[in-house]
Design a protein around this motif. Sequence first.
Motif, PDB file in Angstrom:
ATOM      1  N   ASP A 366       0.817  -1.216   0.000  1.00 23.87           N
ATOM      2  CA  ASP A 366       0.000   0.000   0.000  1.00 23.87           C
ATOM      3  C   ASP A 366       0.850   1.265   0.000  1.00 23.87           C
ATOM      4  O   ASP A 366       0.358   2.348  -0.331  1.00 23.87           O
ATOM      5  CB  ASP A 366      -0.917   0.017   1.230  1.00 23.87           C
ATOM      6  CG  ASP A 366      -2.107  -0.908   1.073  1.00 23.87           C
ATOM      7  OD1 ASP A 366      -2.373  -1.337  -0.057  1.00 23.87           O
ATOM      8  OD2 ASP A 366      -2.755  -1.214   2.088  1.00 23.87           O
ATOM      9  N   GLY A 367       2.110   1.145   0.388  1.00 24.32           N
ATOM     10  CA  GLY A 367       2.969   2.322   0.437  1.00 24.32           C
ATOM     11  C   GLY A 367       3.865   2.485  -0.768  1.00 24.32           C
ATOM     12  O   GLY A 367       4.700   3.397  -0.806  1.00 24.32           O
ATOM     13  N   MET A 368       3.720   1.623  -1.785  1.00 24.37           N
ATOM     14  CA  MET A 368       4.602   1.656  -2.949  1.00 24.37           C
ATOM     15  C   MET A 368       3.956   2.424  -4.103  1.00 24.37           C
ATOM     16  O   MET A 368       2.878   2.054  -4.572  1.00 24.37           O
ATOM     17  CB  MET A 368       4.914   0.231  -3.434  1.00 24.37           C
ATOM     18  CG  MET A 368       5.413  -0.695  -2.354  1.00 24.37           C
ATOM     19  SD  MET A 368       7.069  -0.283  -1.810  1.00 24.37           S
ATOM     20  CE  MET A 368       6.957  -0.779  -0.096  1.00 24.37           C
ATOM     21  N   VAL A 369       4.609   3.475  -4.557  1.00 26.87           N
ATOM     22  CA  VAL A 369       4.106   4.249  -5.702  1.00 26.87           C
ATOM     23  C   VAL A 369       5.254   4.438  -6.685  1.00 26.87           C
ATOM     24  O   VAL A 369       6.351   4.855  -6.288  1.00 26.87           O
ATOM     25  CB  VAL A 369       3.575   5.637  -5.273  1.00 26.87           C
ATOM     26  CG1 VAL A 369       2.999   6.370  -6.478  1.00 26.87           C
ATOM     27  CG2 VAL A 369       2.526   5.493  -4.174  1.00 26.87           C
ATOM     28  N   HIS A 370       4.986   4.120  -7.946  1.00 27.19           N
ATOM     29  CA  HIS A 370       6.016   4.297  -8.978  1.00 27.19           C
ATOM     30  C   HIS A 370       5.524   5.328  -9.987  1.00 27.19           C
ATOM     31  O   HIS A 370       4.551   5.103 -10.703  1.00 27.19           O
ATOM     32  CB  HIS A 370       6.302   2.973  -9.683  1.00 27.19           C
ATOM     33  CG  HIS A 370       7.423   3.064 -10.686  1.00 27.19           C
ATOM     34  ND1 HIS A 370       8.689   3.480 -10.343  1.00 27.19           N
ATOM     35  CD2 HIS A 370       7.449   2.817 -12.020  1.00 27.19           C
ATOM     36  CE1 HIS A 370       9.462   3.469 -11.415  1.00 27.19           C
ATOM     37  NE2 HIS A 370       8.730   3.081 -12.442  1.00 27.19           N
ATOM     38  N   LEU A 371       6.178   6.499 -10.016  1.00 22.86           N
ATOM     39  CA  LEU A 371       5.831   7.561 -10.966  1.00 22.86           C
ATOM     40  C   LEU A 371       6.476   7.246 -12.312  1.00 22.86           C
ATOM     41  O   LEU A 371       7.651   6.893 -12.375  1.00 22.86           O
ATOM     42  CB  LEU A 371       6.314   8.915 -10.447  1.00 22.86           C
ATOM     43  CG  LEU A 371       5.793   9.325  -9.065  1.00 22.86           C
ATOM     44  CD1 LEU A 371       6.376  10.670  -8.653  1.00 22.86           C
ATOM     45  CD2 LEU A 371       4.276   9.368  -9.035  1.00 22.86           C
ATOM     46  N   THR A 372       5.722   7.385 -13.368  1.00 28.96           N
ATOM     47  CA  THR A 372       6.200   6.920 -14.679  1.00 28.96           C
ATOM     48  C   THR A 372       6.337   8.003 -15.733  1.00 28.96           C
ATOM     49  O   THR A 372       7.049   7.809 -16.717  1.00 28.96           O
ATOM     50  CB  THR A 372       5.239   5.842 -15.230  1.00 28.96           C
ATOM     51  OG1 THR A 372       3.907   6.374 -15.274  1.00 28.96           O
ATOM     52  CG2 THR A 372       5.250   4.606 -14.345  1.00 28.96           C
ATOM     53  N   GLU A 373       5.682   9.143 -15.555  1.00 29.90           N
ATOM     54  CA  GLU A 373       5.684  10.156 -16.621  1.00 29.90           C
ATOM     55  C   GLU A 373       6.731  11.227 -16.343  1.00 29.90           C
ATOM     56  O   GLU A 373       6.654  11.941 -15.344  1.00 29.90           O
ATOM     57  CB  GLU A 373       4.301  10.799 -16.753  1.00 29.90           C
ATOM     58  CG  GLU A 373       4.218  11.719 -17.964  1.00 29.90           C
ATOM     59  CD  GLU A 373       2.783  12.102 -18.287  1.00 29.90           C
ATOM     60  OE1 GLU A 373       2.598  12.890 -19.221  1.00 29.90           O
ATOM     61  OE2 GLU A 373       1.861  11.613 -17.622  1.00 29.90           O
ATOM     62  N   SER A 374       7.713  11.326 -17.224  1.00 30.38           N
ATOM     63  CA  SER A 374       8.783  12.301 -17.040  1.00 30.38           C
ATOM     64  C   SER A 374       8.374  13.650 -17.600  1.00 30.38           C
ATOM     65  O   SER A 374       7.862  13.751 -18.711  1.00 30.38           O
ATOM     66  CB  SER A 374      10.063  11.823 -17.736  1.00 30.38           C
ATOM     67  OG  SER A 374      11.064  12.818 -17.636  1.00 30.38           O
ATOM     68  N   HIS A 375       8.628  14.694 -16.820  1.00 30.53           N
ATOM     69  CA  HIS A 375       8.348  16.066 -17.253  1.00 30.53           C
ATOM     70  C   HIS A 375       9.639  16.805 -17.601  1.00 30.53           C
ATOM     71  O   HIS A 375       9.608  17.977 -17.941  1.00 30.53           O
ATOM     72  CB  HIS A 375       7.614  16.828 -16.143  1.00 30.53           C
ATOM     73  CG  HIS A 375       6.350  16.163 -15.690  1.00 30.53           C
ATOM     74  ND1 HIS A 375       5.145  16.344 -16.309  1.00 30.53           N
ATOM     75  CD2 HIS A 375       6.123  15.283 -14.681  1.00 30.53           C
ATOM     76  CE1 HIS A 375       4.213  15.633 -15.702  1.00 30.53           C
ATOM     77  NE2 HIS A 375       4.786  14.976 -14.709  1.00 30.53           N
TER      78      HIS A 375
END
Length: 622
Positions: A366-375
Amino acid sequence: MTSATRLERFVEHGVLSAFDRELALALGELANERSEAALLAAAFASAAVQAGHTCVDLWRLAGRRFVNADGESLDGLTLPSAEAWKDELMASPLVMPGDAPAEAEPRPLVLDARGRLYLKRYFDYEAALAEALLARRDPPAETLEPVALAQSIERLFPASDARGALQRVAALVFLRRRLTVISGGPGTGKTYTVAKALVLLQEQALATGRPLHRILLAAPTGKAAQRLGDAIRDTLASLAVEPERLAIPTQASTLHRALGFQASKPTRFRRDARHPLPEDVVVVDEASMVDLALMTKLVRAVRPDARLLLLGDKDQLASVEAGAILSDIYAGAGQGVSRALRREIGDFAGMRLPEASAHTEPGLQDGMVHLTESHRFDDDGGIAALARAVNAGDGPAALEVLGRGGAVSLVPVAGRRELEEVLGALVAEKLGDLREGSPAERLARLDRFRVLAAHRRGPFGVAGLNAFVAAALGRCGRLEPRGSFYDGRPVIVVANDYDSGLFNGDVGVLASVSASAPLRAWFRGETTGALRELSPARLPQHETAFALSVHKSQGSECSEVVFVLPERPSPVLTRELVYTAVTRARKKVTILGSESVLRHAVATRVERASGLADRLWGTEAR
């Protein structure tokens, strides 16, 4: 052949180091152990730690025959079979089983049921870290104030910003977890998200009458800490938020300083489980750089009721020391969250969160988040596409991206002379005369252009490249590299020094501000735009920094990177190393080397032996 002679043979052929041999023999003397198999195992356990593993997978190693460059077997360099090795080890006074009771007499080696052999210190670190992380599975006790939360969410992460959907989820997860891990490549907005998440958390705490008084920002190196503080400060300014009102700091500390480094006891800190950090929230950037020992001490020093947020890129190089903590933590996370978290934050997230298939109850996932979109990257330029291809292990795709030109290119160099010809022209153009300009201008020039190397030694390594660049700039009249201290010499600090306030990874430049002024070492201070100066004689342990190893470049970025490949493949040259080198650049990447070496690197993954993922996730992690 005696045990000592057999060990010596492994050392002679470079399989083991003299240190590994001496450690094994010393342990054997202490335990009165003469078993050849046990002493070999001890030496290989030592070698594993030196190579970044937390243990050695003996069953994978068992029965191996070592050969020379022609494929011929080397006399005496054959390891025992798995069964024979296991029997010898379990009978050895050096070894204890991994499931031994806590009150069992400690021994220097630990063998677990899956054939992983540890030096006991690393077995204890791994067990303690897993226990401390798993203890943070349950959500915090406080409840949400939905009206205030909805208002904060819409202001900080407006629904109109579709690109920020995952960032909104990450902030909500942070709100509802005592352990949050946010991973993502460069430009995915990790620190931007964290700054907003801290605002969201504090506004919610104020709305419920439980304001958070202490927040700690930290990173493994001084450079990474400075970047984290700068990023938080800039984001808060863009939101027109007063940091003081919300008690959000805009300066970060090194982990060693935050934990209370003690020069007299360098392996112990003042902060630990019995004397925890006082902060309500601890944020750690560049977590992939943190080794097993330091991460264990950090997590144990965070109060059980406090929030811990780890930031990093799970696909980047792991720490130089033992462990690959971030990738181990993610190894079994999979996709989705528990039903409870899905219900709790689903409406606020503005999107339907996927439900985990493997872990339906609240837990670490529940605490794992993977951001995928590079700005950060313009895909038309090619850096993002190259990073994706490398990360996927797709050599042909990486070469195709490099062949398009634009912001990324591969320049073949056949040998040292050709490398020096190409690199000499590049550094003369990009660095110019480092004796000219103010110290701030010279540091800015170094930030815009960086030469990176895979190795430390050899003509294609950091040492050889630094010597070449200094000489090349000297030949064209843009430097006078005489002695250890000369005007225009860039330096990187390689050891923390609390007296000078300089830390591992800090980059500076030696410069005189006028013809009559003495030579000084200049570094960026903790405050944006400020510079610090000190006498070169007061510099802590340091090296020349025209070129850096890829490992040393972690936690930093620059406009343009030149990445020098070695002449031939090596165990160090991996997909993760290439990915890390490429993603240090914001605008342009030039790779110097051969297609074949690059293909081999992209196809080779870092494999670090560890039992942490199994402890956290069970056998499905592998």
